[in-house]
Design a protein around this motif. Structure first.
Motif, mmCIF file in Angstrom:
data_model
loop_
_atom_site.group_PDB
_atom_site.id
_atom_site.type_symbol
_atom_site.label_atom_id
_atom_site.label_comp_id
_atom_site.label_asym_id
_atom_site.label_seq_id
_atom_site.Cartn_x
_atom_site.Cartn_y
_atom_site.Cartn_z
ATOM 1 N N GLY A 120 75.706 42.182 11.035
ATOM 2 C CA GLY A 120 74.444 41.793 11.464
ATOM 3 C C GLY A 120 73.593 42.821 12.307
ATOM 4 O O GLY A 120 72.449 42.992 12.274
ATOM 5 N N LYS A 123 72.616 45.781 10.010
ATOM 6 C CA LYS A 123 71.730 45.720 8.575
ATOM 7 C C LYS A 123 70.402 44.773 8.954
ATOM 8 O O LYS A 123 69.616 44.592 8.066
ATOM 9 N N TYR A 124 70.472 44.345 10.244
ATOM 10 C CA TYR A 124 69.221 43.395 10.495
ATOM 11 C C TYR A 124 68.337 43.747 11.656
ATOM 12 O O TYR A 124 69.238 44.262 12.482
ATOM 13 N N ASP A 191 71.365 50.955 2.537
ATOM 14 C CA ASP A 191 70.303 49.651 2.521
ATOM 15 C C ASP A 191 69.582 49.731 1.121
ATOM 16 O O ASP A 191 69.192 48.433 0.726
ATOM 17 N N LEU A 194 71.491 46.932 -0.985
ATOM 18 C CA LEU A 194 71.262 45.707 -0.514
ATOM 19 C C LEU A 194 69.860 45.177 -1.171
ATOM 20 O O LEU A 194 69.657 44.012 -1.358
ATOM 21 N N ASP A 195 68.707 46.159 -0.874
ATOM 22 C CA ASP A 195 67.533 45.781 -1.070
ATOM 23 C C ASP A 195 67.413 45.645 -2.756
ATOM 24 O O ASP A 195 66.893 44.758 -3.249
ATOM 25 N N ARG A 198 68.573 41.838 -3.559
ATOM 26 C CA ARG A 198 67.535 41.077 -3.190
ATOM 27 C C ARG A 198 66.585 41.086 -4.061
ATOM 28 O O ARG A 198 65.959 39.912 -4.420
ATOM 29 N N GLY A 203 70.591 35.723 -2.581
ATOM 30 C CA GLY A 203 70.212 35.474 -1.388
ATOM 31 C C GLY A 203 70.863 36.293 -0.330
ATOM 32 O O GLY A 203 71.643 37.278 -0.722
ATOM 33 N N GLU A 204 70.759 36.200 0.879
ATOM 34 C CA GLU A 204 71.566 36.942 1.975
ATOM 35 C C GLU A 204 73.084 36.650 1.999
ATOM 36 O O GLU A 204 74.106 37.436 2.093
ATOM 37 N N THR A 207 74.386 38.203 -1.152
ATOM 38 C CA THR A 207 74.229 39.886 -0.991
ATOM 39 C C THR A 207 75.518 40.221 -0.201
ATOM 40 O O THR A 207 76.458 41.225 -0.507
ATOM 41 N N PHE A 208 75.805 39.666 0.737
ATOM 42 C CA PHE A 208 76.981 39.700 1.787
ATOM 43 C C PHE A 208 78.109 39.890 1.170
ATOM 44 O O PHE A 208 79.086 40.660 1.129
#
Length: 308
Positions: A120, A123-124, A191, A194-195, A198, A203-204, A207-208
């Motif tokens: 977290g 990446k956020y 990143d 991950l993009d 998405r 979803g998050e 993806t995780f």
């Protein structure tokens, strides 16, 4: 071994390419480094060798003036092992099982929290992220022993002292594990990947679990091993929290035996030293097996996380 700056070379009919020229290692510096490493290896292995040798001795062999770094004439591993697991009604086996329970629950729980928090932070972007991470770095510097007494007072108010939760819950906090996961996730999980997940509609959570988590495996194993070892070797926290000897981990149990042996001395305490030393050796064998079995994962985690 040192390296010079990268230079550009050109060959006939082929495009230019970058070549890194490395100078040869200096023999004198390398010999000094090897000597220092050899001394460190001896320094760290001598206590373990002492443990192996003296675990084989009887009480008479331990206090008979023999060489402390070599075996006695009568090797008594089997007899000491029987004494270890039968003394006090077989309480050592219970201590060993308690230690495994605390290490597994505490280590796995601390790893799960460290993975989620580290990912977290990496990446956020959210409000207060920098302040929260600064507090986390500050928590790494706080000795865990300094928090034991306040934790005891807090747990005493809710009636959790002298229970297994008094050892497991404080073990779930691992600020260094969060920091390690943050560093690793920031470098190992792009990143852009991950993009792309998405954009494909993931979803998050998906993806995780499907993209990021497999790439974090070396760091997860590293944090898990460090957490398990920390809980396994923990002494002060269970010493303060627990009063029932049936809930002791092996570290506190051996400490109680050591106090008894020191108190009674020649009046009967000497016979305890053989099982104390063998109990210490037996208690580290699971950790050695875990490190050897998982070394390819935790070594990779430390290297890629730039902490090696």
């Amino acid at each position: 071994m040192s390296a010079t700056p990268i230079e550009i070379t050109e060959t006939r009919g082929k495009p230019r390419k970058l070549v890194e020229r490395r100078s040869a290692p200096r023999p004198r510096g390398r010999a000094s480094l090897n000597i220092v490493l050899a001394l460190l290896v001896v320094y760290f292995l001598v206590p373990f060798w002492w443990l192996i040798v003296n675990s084989s001795k009887t009480a008479a062999g331990l206090f008979g003036g023999d060489n402390a770094l070599w075996f006695a004439d009568d090797i008594n591993y089997l007899g000491n092992l029987v004494d270890l697991f039968t003394y006090g009604g077989g309480i050592y086996a219970r201590w060993l099982a308690n230690t495994a329970l605390y290490a597994v629950l505490g280590g796995v729980g601390a790893t799960v929290l460290a993975v989620l928090a580290g990912y977290g932070f990496a990446k956020y972007r959210f409000a207060g992220r920098r302040a929260a991470f600064a507090i986390l770095l500050g928590a790494v510097m706080v000795p865990t022993t300094a928090l034991v007494i306040p934790t005891f007072v807090l747990f005493a108010q809710v009636g959790w002292t002298n229970t297994i939760w008094a050892v497991i819950f404080p073990s779930l906090l691992n600020p260094f594990g969060v920091y390690l996961m943050n560093v690793y996730a920031r470098d190992a999980v792009p990143d852009e990947l991950l993009d792309a997940a998405r954009v494909d509609g993931a979803g998050e959570f998906r993806t995780f679990f499907r993209v990021a988590l497999p790439m974090l495996r070396p760091a997860i194993v590293t944090v898990l091993l460090l957490s398990v070892v920390a809980v396994w070797n923990n002494y002060f926290l269970p010493l303060v929290m627990l009063s029932d000897n049936r809930l002791f981990p092996v570290t506190v149990g051996i400490g109680v035996w050591q106090s008894t042996a020191s108190t009674y001395g020649a009046a009967g305490g000497q016979t305890l030293w053989s099982i104390i030393i063998l109990g210490s050796l037996v208690s580290v064998i699971p950790l050695i097996i875990a490190f050897l079995a998982l070394q390819k994962y935790w070594r990779g985690g430390l290297a890629i996380g730039s902490l090696k």
